[in-house]
Design a protein around this motif. Structure first.
Motif, PDB file in Angstrom:
ATOM      1  N   ALA A 131       0.843  -1.201   0.000  1.00 24.23           N
ATOM      2  CA  ALA A 131       0.000   0.000   0.000  1.00 24.23           C
ATOM      3  C   ALA A 131       0.876   1.248   0.000  1.00 24.23           C
ATOM      4  O   ALA A 131       0.607   2.211  -0.744  1.00 24.23           O
ATOM      5  N   MET A 132       1.956   1.250   0.807  1.00 22.84           N
ATOM      6  CA  MET A 132       2.876   2.382   0.824  1.00 22.84           C
ATOM      7  C   MET A 132       3.647   2.487  -0.480  1.00 22.84           C
ATOM      8  O   MET A 132       3.801   3.576  -1.048  1.00 22.84           O
ATOM      9  N   LEU A 133       4.153   1.356  -0.986  1.00 19.05           N
ATOM     10  CA  LEU A 133       4.929   1.374  -2.221  1.00 19.05           C
ATOM     11  C   LEU A 133       4.103   1.905  -3.384  1.00 19.05           C
ATOM     12  O   LEU A 133       4.587   2.717  -4.194  1.00 19.05           O
ATOM     13  N   TYR A 134       2.856   1.481  -3.475  1.00 15.41           N
ATOM     14  CA  TYR A 134       2.035   1.925  -4.592  1.00 15.41           C
ATOM     15  C   TYR A 134       1.532   3.353  -4.406  1.00 15.41           C
ATOM     16  O   TYR A 134       1.253   4.042  -5.395  1.00 15.41           O
ATOM     17  N   ASP A 135       1.398   3.839  -3.186  1.00 11.91           N
ATOM     18  CA  ASP A 135       1.154   5.266  -2.993  1.00 11.91           C
ATOM     19  C   ASP A 135       2.266   6.066  -3.661  1.00 11.91           C
ATOM     20  O   ASP A 135       2.022   7.048  -4.384  1.00 11.91           O
ATOM     21  N   GLU A 136       3.498   5.649  -3.419  1.00 14.21           N
ATOM     22  CA  GLU A 136       4.664   6.353  -3.952  1.00 14.21           C
ATOM     23  C   GLU A 136       4.806   6.131  -5.454  1.00 14.21           C
ATOM     24  O   GLU A 136       5.096   7.070  -6.215  1.00 14.21           O
ATOM     25  N   ASP A 137       4.610   4.905  -5.902  1.00 15.54           N
ATOM     26  CA  ASP A 137       4.725   4.620  -7.331  1.00 15.54           C
ATOM     27  C   ASP A 137       3.642   5.329  -8.132  1.00 15.54           C
ATOM     28  O   ASP A 137       3.891   5.807  -9.246  1.00 15.54           O
ATOM     29  N   GLU A 138       2.433   5.387  -7.586  1.00 18.42           N
ATOM     30  CA  GLU A 138       1.347   6.047  -8.314  1.00 18.42           C
ATOM     31  C   GLU A 138       1.682   7.522  -8.531  1.00 18.42           C
ATOM     32  O   GLU A 138       1.462   8.059  -9.625  1.00 18.42           O
ATOM     33  N   ALA A 139       2.232   8.170  -7.511  1.00 16.68           N
ATOM     34  CA  ALA A 139       2.618   9.574  -7.652  1.00 16.68           C
ATOM     35  C   ALA A 139       3.660   9.734  -8.755  1.00 16.68           C
ATOM     36  O   ALA A 139       3.591  10.679  -9.560  1.00 16.68           O
ATOM     37  N   MET A 140       4.634   8.823  -8.807  1.00 21.14           N
ATOM     38  CA  MET A 140       5.661   8.918  -9.837  1.00 21.14           C
ATOM     39  C   MET A 140       5.090   8.628 -11.227  1.00 21.14           C
ATOM     40  O   MET A 140       5.425   9.299 -12.205  1.00 21.14           O
ATOM     41  N   MET A 141       4.206   7.638 -11.331  1.00 16.79           N
ATOM     42  CA  MET A 141       3.624   7.307 -12.630  1.00 16.79           C
ATOM     43  C   MET A 141       2.745   8.437 -13.157  1.00 16.79           C
ATOM     44  O   MET A 141       2.736   8.725 -14.358  1.00 16.79           O
ATOM     45  N   ILE A 142       2.014   9.102 -12.266  1.00 16.41           N
ATOM     46  CA  ILE A 142       1.206  10.245 -12.686  1.00 16.41           C
ATOM     47  C   ILE A 142       2.103  11.393 -13.145  1.00 16.41           C
ATOM     48  O   ILE A 142       1.835  12.053 -14.160  1.00 16.41           O
ATOM     49  N   ALA A 143       3.211  11.615 -12.424  1.00 14.17           N
ATOM     50  CA  ALA A 143       4.160  12.642 -12.842  1.00 14.17           C
ATOM     51  C   ALA A 143       4.784  12.287 -14.184  1.00 14.17           C
ATOM     52  O   ALA A 143       5.010  13.167 -15.035  1.00 14.17           O
ATOM     53  N   ARG A 144       5.063  11.027 -14.393  1.00 13.58           N
ATOM     54  CA  ARG A 144       5.643  10.586 -15.663  1.00 13.58           C
ATOM     55  C   ARG A 144       4.643  10.758 -16.808  1.00 13.58           C
ATOM     56  O   ARG A 144       5.012  11.161 -17.914  1.00 13.58           O
ATOM     57  N   ALA A 145       3.369  10.470 -16.552  1.00 19.22           N
ATOM     58  CA  ALA A 145       2.342  10.687 -17.573  1.00 19.22           C
ATOM     59  C   ALA A 145       2.287  12.163 -17.956  1.00 19.22           C
ATOM     60  O   ALA A 145       2.122  12.515 -19.131  1.00 19.22           O
ATOM     61  N   ALA A 147       4.825  14.201 -17.845  1.00 18.53           N
ATOM     62  CA  ALA A 147       6.028  14.478 -18.636  1.00 18.53           C
ATOM     63  C   ALA A 147       5.836  14.071 -20.090  1.00 18.53           C
ATOM     64  O   ALA A 147       6.244  14.780 -21.012  1.00 18.53           O
ATOM     65  N   VAL A 148       5.211  12.916 -20.303  1.00 14.58           N
ATOM     66  CA  VAL A 148       4.954  12.449 -21.669  1.00 14.58           C
ATOM     67  C   VAL A 148       4.007  13.409 -22.374  1.00 14.58           C
ATOM     68  O   VAL A 148       4.203  13.752 -23.549  1.00 14.58           O
ATOM     69  N   GLU A 149       2.995  13.881 -21.660  1.00 16.59           N
ATOM     70  CA  GLU A 149       2.027  14.810 -22.258  1.00 16.59           C
ATOM     71  C   GLU A 149       2.680  16.152 -22.579  1.00 16.59           C
ATOM     72  O   GLU A 149       2.396  16.754 -23.627  1.00 16.59           O
ATOM     73  N   ARG A 150       3.560  16.640 -21.701  1.00 11.31           N
ATOM     74  CA  ARG A 150       4.219  17.927 -21.939  1.00 11.31           C
ATOM     75  C   ARG A 150       5.175  17.857 -23.116  1.00 11.31           C
ATOM     76  O   ARG A 150       5.315  18.808 -23.877  1.00 11.31           O
ATOM     77  N   GLY A 151       5.877  16.731 -23.262  1.00  6.03           N
ATOM     78  CA  GLY A 151       6.820  16.568 -24.354  1.00  6.03           C
ATOM     79  C   GLY A 151       8.169  17.204 -24.057  1.00  6.03           C
ATOM     80  O   GLY A 151       8.349  17.901 -23.045  1.00  6.03           O
ATOM     81  N   PRO A 152       9.137  17.009 -24.952  1.00  3.82           N
ATOM     82  CA  PRO A 152      10.500  17.498 -24.725  1.00  3.82           C
ATOM     83  C   PRO A 152      10.618  19.008 -24.577  1.00  3.82           C
ATOM     84  O   PRO A 152      11.541  19.497 -23.930  1.00  3.82           O
ATOM     85  N   CYS A 175      13.401  17.308 -14.721  1.00  2.00           N
ATOM     86  CA  CYS A 175      14.671  16.594 -14.852  1.00  2.00           C
ATOM     87  C   CYS A 175      14.888  16.158 -16.297  1.00  2.00           C
ATOM     88  O   CYS A 175      13.982  15.595 -16.926  1.00  2.00           O
ATOM     89  N   PRO A 176      16.092  16.365 -16.845  1.00  2.00           N
ATOM     90  CA  PRO A 176      16.358  15.956 -18.230  1.00  2.00           C
ATOM     91  C   PRO A 176      16.409  14.440 -18.425  1.00  2.00           C
ATOM     92  O   PRO A 176      16.471  13.980 -19.563  1.00  2.00           O
ATOM     93  N   HIS A 177      16.350  13.681 -17.350  1.00  7.07           N
ATOM     94  CA  HIS A 177      16.364  12.221 -17.470  1.00  7.07           C
ATOM     95  C   HIS A 177      15.039  11.720 -18.044  1.00  7.07           C
ATOM     96  O   HIS A 177      14.991  11.210 -19.158  1.00  7.07           O
ATOM     97  N   LEU A 178      13.933  11.896 -17.294  1.00  5.73           N
ATOM     98  CA  LEU A 178      12.625  11.416 -17.748  1.00  5.73           C
ATOM     99  C   LEU A 178      11.547  12.494 -17.703  1.00  5.73           C
ATOM    100  O   LEU A 178      10.367  12.185 -17.855  1.00  5.73           O
ATOM    101  N   GLY A 179      11.960  13.740 -17.484  1.00  6.78           N
ATOM    102  CA  GLY A 179      10.993  14.826 -17.492  1.00  6.78           C
ATOM    103  C   GLY A 179      10.155  14.939 -16.240  1.00  6.78           C
ATOM    104  O   GLY A 179       9.143  15.638 -16.228  1.00  6.78           O
ATOM    105  N   LEU A 180      10.565  14.280 -15.163  1.00  3.99           N
ATOM    106  CA  LEU A 180       9.840  14.367 -13.897  1.00  3.99           C
ATOM    107  C   LEU A 180      10.201  15.664 -13.176  1.00  3.99           C
ATOM    108  O   LEU A 180      11.273  16.229 -13.406  1.00  3.99           O
ATOM    109  N   PRO A 181       9.334  16.174 -12.303  1.00  3.44           N
ATOM    110  CA  PRO A 181       9.617  17.447 -11.624  1.00  3.44           C
ATOM    111  C   PRO A 181      10.940  17.424 -10.863  1.00  3.44           C
ATOM    112  O   PRO A 181      11.179  16.540 -10.039  1.00  3.44           O
ATOM    113  N   LEU A 182      11.787  18.391 -11.163  1.00  2.00           N
ATOM    114  CA  LEU A 182      13.074  18.531 -10.481  1.00  2.00           C
ATOM    115  C   LEU A 182      12.892  19.618  -9.422  1.00  2.00           C
ATOM    116  O   LEU A 182      13.387  20.734  -9.546  1.00  2.00           O
ATOM    117  N   ASP A 183      12.147  19.284  -8.365  1.00  2.00           N
ATOM    118  CA  ASP A 183      11.740  20.297  -7.393  1.00  2.00           C
ATOM    119  C   ASP A 183      12.569  20.272  -6.113  1.00  2.00           C
ATOM    120  O   ASP A 183      12.159  20.830  -5.093  1.00  2.00           O
TER     121      ASP A 183
END
Length: 218
Positions: A131-145, A147-152, A175-183
């Motif tokens: 439950a904890m792992l997927y809370d964290e993974d879901e946040a990252m997957m949503i951020a990654r989605a 990044a894909v929508e925003r584009g390079p 972040c220039p790696h996968l476009g996730l927030p570099l906050d």
């Protein structure tokens, strides 16, 4: 070897597509950064198109060898954990799309020849952990989605940060790696670390100083 027995299960609907879920399963690098409470380090042994094998440190000083194999067509991946040469656990995850931006996972946790006490302990431990792992993974997957929508082009966006010497500098918003927030905020030595994968960048040059082939122009 003792037979494997199911000791727990976990099911969850996630606000991320099946493709993001597959990407997350193959993303070994994020484990000690997004899930620092469960993984203290990771050392890649082998990476392949269908999975990976790595030595993983635990917060209590232990080490496991984890081997993950993904079958995209079946929508399933198997994660085997070894202590030395001994298989100590197997996690089988099935995932299916429930919409263009959502999916559902069903997970079975298996261990070798558990006794009654182990069954009881694992029945509570694994669902709570995941439950904890997927809370964290879901946040990252949503951020990654996102990044894909925003584009390079979004990698050109900048924000201003304060440096230890009182000066300021402009760094990428993503972040220039996968476009996730570099906050993250800068370190005292003039570097900034991606909170998702631990990539470290020298703010003065934009170069990745942790070995990755990515960065930005200053």
């Amino acid at each position: 070897m003792a037979g494997l027995a199911s000791v727990a299960g976990y099911e969850r609907d996630l606000g991320a597509s099946l493709e993001r879920m597959f990407e997350n399963a193959l993303d070994w690098e994020h484990l000690p950064h997004v899930h620092a409470h469960a993984f203290s380090s990771i050392d890649l042994v082998e990476e392949r198109a269908s999975g990976w094998r790595a030595k993983v440190g635990t917060p209590h000083g232990g080490e496991l060898l984890i081997d993950l194999e993904l079958d995209r067509e079946a929508g399933c991946w198997t994660t085997n954990s070894y202590a030395g040469d001994t298989l100590v656990g197997r996690i089988v995850t099935h995932a299916e799309a429930t919409g263009p931006g959502s999916c559902r996972v069903a997970i079975d946790f298996l261990v070798p020849d558990p006794d009654a006490a182990q069954r009881e302990a694992f029945a509570g431990y694994y669902p709570a952990l995941y439950a904890m792992l997927y809370d964290e993974d879901e946040a990252m997957m949503i951020a990654r989605a996102g990044a894909v929508e925003r584009g390079p082009a979004a990698l050109a966006e900048r924000r201003t940060v304060a440096l230890a010497d009182g000066e300021t500098a402009d760094v990428p918003r993503y972040c220039p790696h996968l476009g996730l927030p570099l906050d993250a905020e800068p370190d005292a030595d003039g570097t900034i670390t991606c909170p998702w994968h631990g990539y470290r960048f020298a703010i003065a040059t934009g170069k990745c100083i942790s070995g990755a082939a990515c960065g930005w122009a200053v």
